[in-house]
Design a protein around this motif. Structure first.
Motif, PDB file in Angstrom:
ATOM      1  N   ALA A   1       0.903  -1.267   0.058  1.00 18.44           N
ATOM      2  CA  ALA A   1       0.011  -0.166   0.053  1.00 18.44           C
ATOM      3  C   ALA A   1       0.906   1.181   0.086  1.00 18.44           C
ATOM      4  O   ALA A   1       0.562   2.379  -0.711  1.00 18.44           O
ATOM      5  N   MET A   2       2.103   1.202   0.767  1.00 20.92           N
ATOM      6  CA  MET A   2       2.854   2.372   0.777  1.00 20.92           C
ATOM      7  C   MET A   2       3.386   2.786  -0.633  1.00 20.92           C
ATOM      8  O   MET A   2       3.528   3.943  -1.175  1.00 20.92           O
ATOM      9  N   ASP A   3       3.903   1.522  -1.200  1.00 19.75           N
ATOM     10  CA  ASP A   3       4.537   1.637  -2.555  1.00 19.75           C
ATOM     11  C   ASP A   3       3.575   2.210  -3.585  1.00 19.75           C
ATOM     12  O   ASP A   3       3.842   3.089  -4.235  1.00 19.75           O
ATOM     13  N   ALA A   4       2.322   1.942  -3.497  1.00 20.62           N
ATOM     14  CA  ALA A   4       1.118   2.349  -4.301  1.00 20.62           C
ATOM     15  C   ALA A   4       1.030   3.783  -4.080  1.00 20.62           C
ATOM     16  O   ALA A   4       0.978   4.787  -5.060  1.00 20.62           O
ATOM     17  N   ILE A   5       0.859   4.065  -2.799  1.00 21.09           N
ATOM     18  CA  ILE A   5       0.786   5.757  -2.330  1.00 21.09           C
ATOM     19  C   ILE A   5       1.918   6.522  -2.946  1.00 21.09           C
ATOM     20  O   ILE A   5       1.694   7.626  -3.800  1.00 21.09           O
ATOM     21  N   PHE A   6       3.167   6.105  -2.903  1.00 24.81           N
ATOM     22  CA  PHE A   6       4.332   6.741  -3.098  1.00 24.81           C
ATOM     23  C   PHE A   6       4.351   6.987  -4.737  1.00 24.81           C
ATOM     24  O   PHE A   6       5.067   7.748  -5.149  1.00 24.81           O
ATOM     25  N   ALA A   7       3.980   5.900  -5.373  1.00 23.49           N
ATOM     26  CA  ALA A   7       3.936   5.824  -6.773  1.00 23.49           C
ATOM     27  C   ALA A   7       2.899   6.960  -7.426  1.00 23.49           C
ATOM     28  O   ALA A   7       3.048   7.331  -8.734  1.00 23.49           O
ATOM     29  N   ASP A   8       1.634   7.155  -6.737  1.00 30.34           N
ATOM     30  CA  ASP A   8       0.756   7.724  -7.242  1.00 30.34           C
ATOM     31  C   ASP A   8       1.023   9.391  -7.414  1.00 30.34           C
ATOM     32  O   ASP A   8       1.577  10.027  -6.300  1.00 30.34           O
TER      33      ASP A   8
ATOM     34  N   ASP B   1       8.264   5.227  11.252  1.00 26.01           N
ATOM     35  CA  ASP B   1       7.010   4.701  11.592  1.00 26.01           C
ATOM     36  C   ASP B   1       7.162   3.534  12.230  1.00 26.01           C
ATOM     37  O   ASP B   1       8.113   2.748  12.180  1.00 26.01           O
ATOM     38  N   SER B   2       5.690   2.834  12.809  1.00 26.62           N
ATOM     39  CA  SER B   2       5.810   1.775  13.549  1.00 26.62           C
ATOM     40  C   SER B   2       6.194   0.392  12.480  1.00 26.62           C
ATOM     41  O   SER B   2       6.855  -0.592  13.159  1.00 26.62           O
ATOM     42  N   GLU B   3       6.119   0.398  11.465  1.00 28.92           N
ATOM     43  CA  GLU B   3       6.190  -0.605  10.449  1.00 28.92           C
ATOM     44  C   GLU B   3       7.800  -0.481   9.995  1.00 28.92           C
ATOM     45  O   GLU B   3       8.169  -1.412   9.117  1.00 28.92           O
ATOM     46  N   ARG B   4       8.645   0.557  10.082  1.00 27.90           N
ATOM     47  CA  ARG B   4       9.994   0.683  10.038  1.00 27.90           C
ATOM     48  C   ARG B   4      10.067   1.091   8.339  1.00 27.90           C
ATOM     49  O   ARG B   4      11.124   0.568   7.902  1.00 27.90           O
ATOM     50  N   LEU B   5       8.937   1.428   7.485  1.00 30.16           N
ATOM     51  CA  LEU B   5       8.961   1.572   6.246  1.00 30.16           C
ATOM     52  C   LEU B   5       9.083   3.069   5.555  1.00 30.16           C
ATOM     53  O   LEU B   5       9.582   3.201   4.556  1.00 30.16           O
ATOM     54  N   ILE B   6       8.588   4.077   6.612  1.00 28.81           N
ATOM     55  CA  ILE B   6       8.733   5.396   6.281  1.00 28.81           C
ATOM     56  C   ILE B   6       9.201   6.081   7.113  1.00 28.81           C
ATOM     57  O   ILE B   6       9.321   6.042   8.173  1.00 28.81           O
ATOM     58  N   TRP B   7      10.229   7.218   6.646  1.00 29.58           N
ATOM     59  CA  TRP B   7      10.861   8.197   7.616  1.00 29.58           C
ATOM     60  C   TRP B   7      10.055   9.433   7.442  1.00 29.58           C
ATOM     61  O   TRP B   7       9.313   9.887   6.318  1.00 29.58           O
ATOM     62  N   THR B   8      10.146  10.028   8.387  1.00 29.73           N
ATOM     63  CA  THR B   8       9.398  11.418   8.591  1.00 29.73           C
ATOM     64  C   THR B   8      10.401  12.379   8.965  1.00 29.73           C
ATOM     65  O   THR B   8      11.311  12.427   9.983  1.00 29.73           O
ATOM     66  N   LEU B   9      10.682  13.621   8.002  1.00 35.11           N
ATOM     67  CA  LEU B   9      11.951  14.129   8.035  1.00 35.11           C
ATOM     68  C   LEU B   9      11.482  15.883   8.247  1.00 35.11           C
ATOM     69  O   LEU B   9      10.517  16.163   7.476  1.00 35.11           O
ATOM     70  N   GLU B  10      11.951  16.622   9.210  1.00 36.67           N
ATOM     71  CA  GLU B  10      11.712  18.009   9.367  1.00 36.67           C
ATOM     72  C   GLU B  10      12.691  18.692   8.531  1.00 36.67           C
ATOM     73  O   GLU B  10      13.842  18.339   8.666  1.00 36.67           O
ATOM     74  N   LEU B  11      12.240  19.603   7.644  1.00 37.29           N
ATOM     75  CA  LEU B  11      13.237  20.540   6.777  1.00 37.29           C
ATOM     76  C   LEU B  11      13.219  21.820   7.210  1.00 37.29           C
ATOM     77  O   LEU B  11      12.209  22.480   7.461  1.00 37.29           O
ATOM     78  N   VAL B  12      14.300  22.473   6.772  1.00 35.66           N
ATOM     79  CA  VAL B  12      14.383  23.860   6.965  1.00 35.66           C
ATOM     80  C   VAL B  12      14.923  24.414   5.595  1.00 35.66           C
ATOM     81  O   VAL B  12      15.828  23.709   5.064  1.00 35.66           O
ATOM     82  N   PRO B  13      14.624  25.646   5.138  1.00 37.27           N
ATOM     83  CA  PRO B  13      15.187  26.295   3.869  1.00 37.27           C
ATOM     84  C   PRO B  13      16.860  26.141   4.033  1.00 37.27           C
ATOM     85  O   PRO B  13      17.185  26.452   4.884  1.00 37.27           O
TER      86      PRO B  13
END
Length: 103
Positions: A7-14, A90-102
């Protein structure tokens, strides 16, 4: 592959959900990645003051970006950012969440 990973692969491909970006690790070569960009307002309390600020947060698959670190560069379209703070998975260890600054 689990159903959640598929499902994550499909979302990121969209093309409506994710966009192309370039990740450049410190001292490394640029690599293409797909990211989901979010820009929520963040409310910070400092003493009695409350400060509302813009933020830029992205989600990216661990399979595409195995070792993000603070200081790495992310380019999304014409915008260049630097990773700020420690990446979170995330809990499944599939997705990183990153905070960005300019950058």
């Amino acid at each position: 592959m689990t159903a959640f990973a598929a499902a994550m692969d499909a979302i990121f491909a969209d093309i409506n959900m994710a966009t192309e970006a370039t990740w450049t690790p410190q001292g490394g070569a640029p690599l293409p990645v797909r990211v989901i960009r979010k820009a929520p307002d963040e409310l910070t309390t400092f003493g009695a003051a409350r400060i509302l600020s813009d933020t830029t947060i992205i989600d990216v698959r661990v399979s595409e970006m195995p070792t993000p670190k603070p200081g790495d560069t992310i380019i999304i379209g014409a915008d260049t950012f630097t990773i700020q703070g420690e990446p979170r998975r995330d809990s499944e260890r599939l997705i990183w969440t990153l905070e960005l600054v300019p950058a």
